[in-house]
Every structure is written in C-alpha cells, then in structure tokens.
Design a protein around this motif. Structure first.
Motif, PDB file in Angstrom:
ATOM      1  N   ALA A  13     -34.023  61.785  14.574  1.00 33.52           N
ATOM      2  CA  ALA A  13     -33.893  63.172  15.019  1.00 33.52           C
ATOM      3  C   ALA A  13     -34.732  64.093  14.152  1.00 33.52           C
ATOM      4  O   ALA A  13     -35.392  65.014  14.655  1.00 33.52           O
ATOM      5  CB  ALA A  13     -32.422  63.598  14.995  1.00 33.52           C
ATOM      6  N   ARG A  14     -34.725  63.838  12.850  1.00 33.84           N
ATOM      7  CA  ARG A  14     -35.535  64.651  11.931  1.00 33.84           C
ATOM      8  C   ARG A  14     -37.016  64.548  12.280  1.00 33.84           C
ATOM      9  O   ARG A  14     -37.738  65.553  12.324  1.00 33.84           O
ATOM     10  CB  ARG A  14     -35.294  64.162  10.502  1.00 33.84           C
ATOM     11  N   ASP A  15     -37.505  63.332  12.535  1.00 35.99           N
ATOM     12  CA  ASP A  15     -38.920  63.135  12.832  1.00 35.99           C
ATOM     13  C   ASP A  15     -39.314  63.727  14.180  1.00 35.99           C
ATOM     14  O   ASP A  15     -40.395  64.300  14.333  1.00 35.99           O
ATOM     15  CB  ASP A  15     -39.252  61.646  12.791  1.00 35.99           C
ATOM     16  N   LEU A  16     -38.423  63.586  15.177  1.00 34.20           N
ATOM     17  CA  LEU A  16     -38.702  64.187  16.475  1.00 34.20           C
ATOM     18  C   LEU A  16     -38.718  65.710  16.374  1.00 34.20           C
ATOM     19  O   LEU A  16     -39.555  66.378  16.991  1.00 34.20           O
ATOM     20  CB  LEU A  16     -37.657  63.742  17.494  1.00 34.20           C
ATOM     21  N   HIS A  17     -37.798  66.255  15.594  1.00 34.75           N
ATOM     22  CA  HIS A  17     -37.765  67.708  15.405  1.00 34.75           C
ATOM     23  C   HIS A  17     -39.063  68.186  14.750  1.00 34.75           C
ATOM     24  O   HIS A  17     -39.660  69.186  15.184  1.00 34.75           O
ATOM     25  CB  HIS A  17     -36.564  68.094  14.547  1.00 34.75           C
ATOM     26  N   ALA A  18     -39.511  67.465  13.719  1.00 28.37           N
ATOM     27  CA  ALA A  18     -40.741  67.853  13.025  1.00 28.37           C
ATOM     28  C   ALA A  18     -41.948  67.791  13.954  1.00 28.37           C
ATOM     29  O   ALA A  18     -42.863  68.613  13.863  1.00 28.37           O
ATOM     30  CB  ALA A  18     -40.961  66.948  11.807  1.00 28.37           C
ATOM     31  N   ALA A  19     -41.951  66.818  14.858  1.00 30.06           N
ATOM     32  CA  ALA A  19     -43.104  66.627  15.740  1.00 30.06           C
ATOM     33  C   ALA A  19     -43.114  67.595  16.922  1.00 30.06           C
ATOM     34  O   ALA A  19     -44.187  68.044  17.348  1.00 30.06           O
ATOM     35  CB  ALA A  19     -43.129  65.185  16.249  1.00 30.06           C
ATOM     36  N   PHE A  20     -41.947  67.936  17.460  1.00 35.26           N
ATOM     37  CA  PHE A  20     -41.923  68.644  18.741  1.00 35.26           C
ATOM     38  C   PHE A  20     -41.254  70.017  18.737  1.00 35.26           C
ATOM     39  O   PHE A  20     -41.451  70.777  19.689  1.00 35.26           O
ATOM     40  CB  PHE A  20     -41.241  67.762  19.795  1.00 35.26           C
ATOM     41  N   ALA A  21     -40.470  70.352  17.737  1.00 34.63           N
ATOM     42  CA  ALA A  21     -39.816  71.664  17.736  1.00 34.63           C
ATOM     43  C   ALA A  21     -40.861  72.777  17.782  1.00 34.63           C
ATOM     44  O   ALA A  21     -41.837  72.764  17.027  1.00 34.63           O
ATOM     45  CB  ALA A  21     -38.931  71.817  16.508  1.00 34.63           C
ATOM     46  N   GLY A  22     -40.673  73.723  18.689  1.00 36.00           N
ATOM     47  CA  GLY A  22     -41.611  74.818  18.841  1.00 36.00           C
ATOM     48  C   GLY A  22     -42.760  74.527  19.773  1.00 36.00           C
ATOM     49  O   GLY A  22     -43.576  75.420  20.055  1.00 36.00           O
ATOM     50  N   THR A  23     -42.860  73.302  20.283  1.00 39.40           N
ATOM     51  CA  THR A  23     -43.924  72.937  21.214  1.00 39.40           C
ATOM     52  C   THR A  23     -43.369  72.831  22.631  1.00 39.40           C
ATOM     53  O   THR A  23     -42.156  72.847  22.840  1.00 39.40           O
ATOM     54  CB  THR A  23     -44.570  71.592  20.831  1.00 39.40           C
ATOM     55  N   SER A  24     -44.257  72.723  23.596  1.00 35.51           N
ATOM     56  CA  SER A  24     -43.867  72.563  24.997  1.00 35.51           C
ATOM     57  C   SER A  24     -44.485  71.278  25.530  1.00 35.51           C
ATOM     58  O   SER A  24     -45.521  71.303  26.209  1.00 35.51           O
ATOM     59  CB  SER A  24     -44.329  73.766  25.823  1.00 35.51           C
ATOM     60  N   GLY A  43     -42.777  70.770  30.052  1.00 36.15           N
ATOM     61  CA  GLY A  43     -43.371  72.070  29.791  1.00 36.15           C
ATOM     62  C   GLY A  43     -42.433  73.082  29.167  1.00 36.15           C
ATOM     63  O   GLY A  43     -42.876  74.167  28.776  1.00 36.15           O
ATOM     64  N   ARG A  44     -41.152  72.749  29.044  1.00 32.54           N
ATOM     65  CA  ARG A  44     -40.222  73.674  28.381  1.00 32.54           C
ATOM     66  C   ARG A  44     -40.368  73.563  26.864  1.00 32.54           C
ATOM     67  O   ARG A  44     -40.601  72.484  26.332  1.00 32.54           O
ATOM     68  CB  ARG A  44     -38.783  73.363  28.767  1.00 32.54           C
ATOM     69  N   ARG A  45     -40.167  74.665  26.187  1.00 34.39           N
ATOM     70  CA  ARG A  45     -40.278  74.664  24.731  1.00 34.39           C
ATOM     71  C   ARG A  45     -39.080  73.958  24.112  1.00 34.39           C
ATOM     72  O   ARG A  45     -37.930  74.184  24.500  1.00 34.39           O
ATOM     73  CB  ARG A  45     -40.375  76.088  24.197  1.00 34.39           C
ATOM     74  N   VAL A  46     -39.346  73.092  23.152  1.00 32.39           N
ATOM     75  CA  VAL A  46     -38.295  72.369  22.439  1.00 32.39           C
ATOM     76  C   VAL A  46     -37.753  73.272  21.334  1.00 32.39           C
ATOM     77  O   VAL A  46     -38.498  73.700  20.448  1.00 32.39           O
ATOM     78  CB  VAL A  46     -38.825  71.049  21.845  1.00 32.39           C
ATOM     79  N   LEU A  47     -36.462  73.550  21.391  1.00 31.30           N
ATOM     80  CA  LEU A  47     -35.835  74.406  20.387  1.00 31.30           C
ATOM     81  C   LEU A  47     -35.377  73.612  19.172  1.00 31.30           C
ATOM     82  O   LEU A  47     -35.302  74.153  18.064  1.00 31.30           O
ATOM     83  CB  LEU A  47     -34.647  75.146  21.003  1.00 31.30           C
ATOM     84  N   GLY A  48     -35.065  72.337  19.366  1.00 27.89           N
ATOM     85  CA  GLY A  48     -34.635  71.519  18.242  1.00 27.89           C
ATOM     86  C   GLY A  48     -34.183  70.155  18.699  1.00 27.89           C
ATOM     87  O   GLY A  48     -33.933  69.914  19.889  1.00 27.89           O
TER      88      GLY A  48
END
Length: 277
Positions: A13-24, A43-48
């Motif tokens: 979860a930590r690694d996925l958050h680092a890679a995708f949080a804030g991106t779409s 295409g939705r923005r990842v919040l966390g």
C-alpha cells in the motif's frame, strides 16, 4: 519492484501510494474480468492507497474506491519506467494502473471491485485491530479472544479478531512466547495476550522494512540494529524456528516439532516447550 508478501501488504500500500497518489492513471483490465470496473475509475485522480489487515483500498475522486484482497495466490507488482500502450502484459492481469512513470499489475486476487464509501466502512467494521496501525486497540481483540471457546491458534487467523496476521507469524510468535496453540481463548491469560500483541507490533514492521518475514531473535536484533543506524538490512536467507519444520528438533529444547491443520492452514509448534497458557 515485486509485490510484497501478504503479511506485508502494508508495504505494498505504501509503494502504490507513493507511485500513484495525486495522479490520474489509466485503468484497464487486460484479462477482461474487471473491464466494467476499470472503465468506471480510469482517469480519476488517486487520493490515496491504504491497507487494513489483508485488504487493500485505493481511494479515488468522486467517492469511488477499489477494494482488493489478494487471497492466497494474488500478486500486485509496481514497476518503474515510462509506460506506453504497448507495454507487454504478462499473465492474467485483472487490473492495470498506468501513468507515464509507473505501471502496476494485479493478478489472481480473490476480490477486485469498485465499491462505495459505505461498503469500505462495512469491510473495516468486520476486521479486528491491525498490529501495524498505531491507532489499533488490542483490547478489541482481547475481548473477542477472552469470550471464545476456540483455540488461540485458530483465533489468531480470524480476521475479525486480529487483522493481517498470517500463518507464519501465528506459528512463530506462539513459539517465541512459549504459548500452547491449543489453549482456548477463554482460558488464555491477559498477560499472554499482551506478549503476543507486543511481539507482533515489534515483528511486523521489520517485515515491512525488509520484505521478508523475520522472527528468529538473532535476525530480529540484526535488523533492528541496521534500521537504528539508518541502513537497509539485507538478509541472506529466511529462517524460522518452527514453521515448516515438522519432525525436526526444536532449536530451543530439542523436542519434536509438530504440525496440524488449524483454521485451514498448517500450524507448527514444539510439543516440548510450548506449554504455557
């Protein structure tokens, strides 16, 4: 990087958050089984990205969540590097998240679904405390254990009692504390539960830091010392005291290590020195 073991889903979860949080990210389902869900969230923005026990949650804008449970064979890999539409798909990829920086492929989960905030709350409400989360309350688990006629060996695998503890930690922590896995929850001592909880709180973060299950005390001390120096520890091999050592002598007392299926998985324990309730 390869997916983390289920016992260290927190690290995934930590690694996925680092890679995708804030991106779409572009979300697809190369296998096809998640095609409708992928279309809903692509295409939705990842919040966390967070985890609780063995459940993984991706929160996206618009009150949409993706709930993932890897089960026994699922994997979730996060790779680095520019992504293109021609990036090769290896194996049966249920869900792919992709940006121009990262691509993550989910394979073989038991659950991969778009859910509502209410459904997320319902899943979390069914789970016991997670030793990896600082806001978890061990008393919640203790109340369930102390009222149960099931064995502590079975209760430790019940996600409604304790979230995220896998089969290896179950066997190894009971061994480390010299506790009999056959003791009924209602006969289990409060002090013994404190020993189990505190040991899990100590060991599980080491698994997050190393990507390995570390339970043998000399290795535990080695990893703790390395982390204390700000170093990333590298273990040559994983060892265990009782897990998968059926019929071998106990490293502590020399008695024969035994095994039995409890809660659907092989439990290992020493017949000589694990007698404490």
């Amino acid at each position: 990087m390869p997916a983390c073991p289920r016992d260290t889903l927190y690290a995934l979860a930590r690694d996925l958050h680092a890679a995708f949080a804030g991106t779409s990210p572009v979300v697809t389902s190369p296998q096809g089984r998640f095609a409708e869900g992928a279309a809903l969230v692509s295409g939705r923005r990842v919040l966390g990205v967070t985890s609780r026990g063995k459940h993984l949650f991706l929160e996206l804008e618009g009150d949409a969540w993706v709930h993932v449970h890897l089960g026994l064979i699922g994997t979730f890999t996060v790779d680095h590097g520019a992504w293109t539409a021609e990036a090769p798909v290896v194996g049966q990829v249920r869900m792919r998240l992709a940006t121009d920086q990262h691509v993550a492929d989910l394979r073989g989960p038991t659950v991969c679904a778009v859910v509502t905030p209410e459904e997320v709350a319902a899943v979390l409400g069914r789970l016991g405390p997670d030793p990896l989360r600082p806001d978890s309350d061990p008393e919640v688990a203790w109340r369930r254990i102390s009222r149960s006629g099931r064995s502590i060996g079975e209760l430790l695998m019940d996600q409604s009692v304790l979230a995220g503890v896998g089969n290896v930690y179950r066997s190894e922590v009971l061994f480390r504390q010299r506790l009999s896995p056959a003791t009924e929850g209602r006969r289990f001592r409060r002090a013994s539960w404190s020993l189990v909880w505190d040991d899990l709180v100590r060991l599980l973060p080491l698994g997050v830091a190393t990507g390995r299950i570390v339970t043998v005390e000399d290795q535990v001390l080695e990893v703790e010392a390395a982390l204390g120096r700000g170093e990333v520890p590298h273990l040559e091999e994983r060892t265990s005291s009782v897990y998968k050592r059926d019929g071998q002598p106990c490293p502590r007392c020399g008695a024969r290590i035994r095994t039995r299926v409890v809660a659907g998985r092989n439990l290992f324990w020493c017949g000589g020195c694990q007698r404490r309730r």
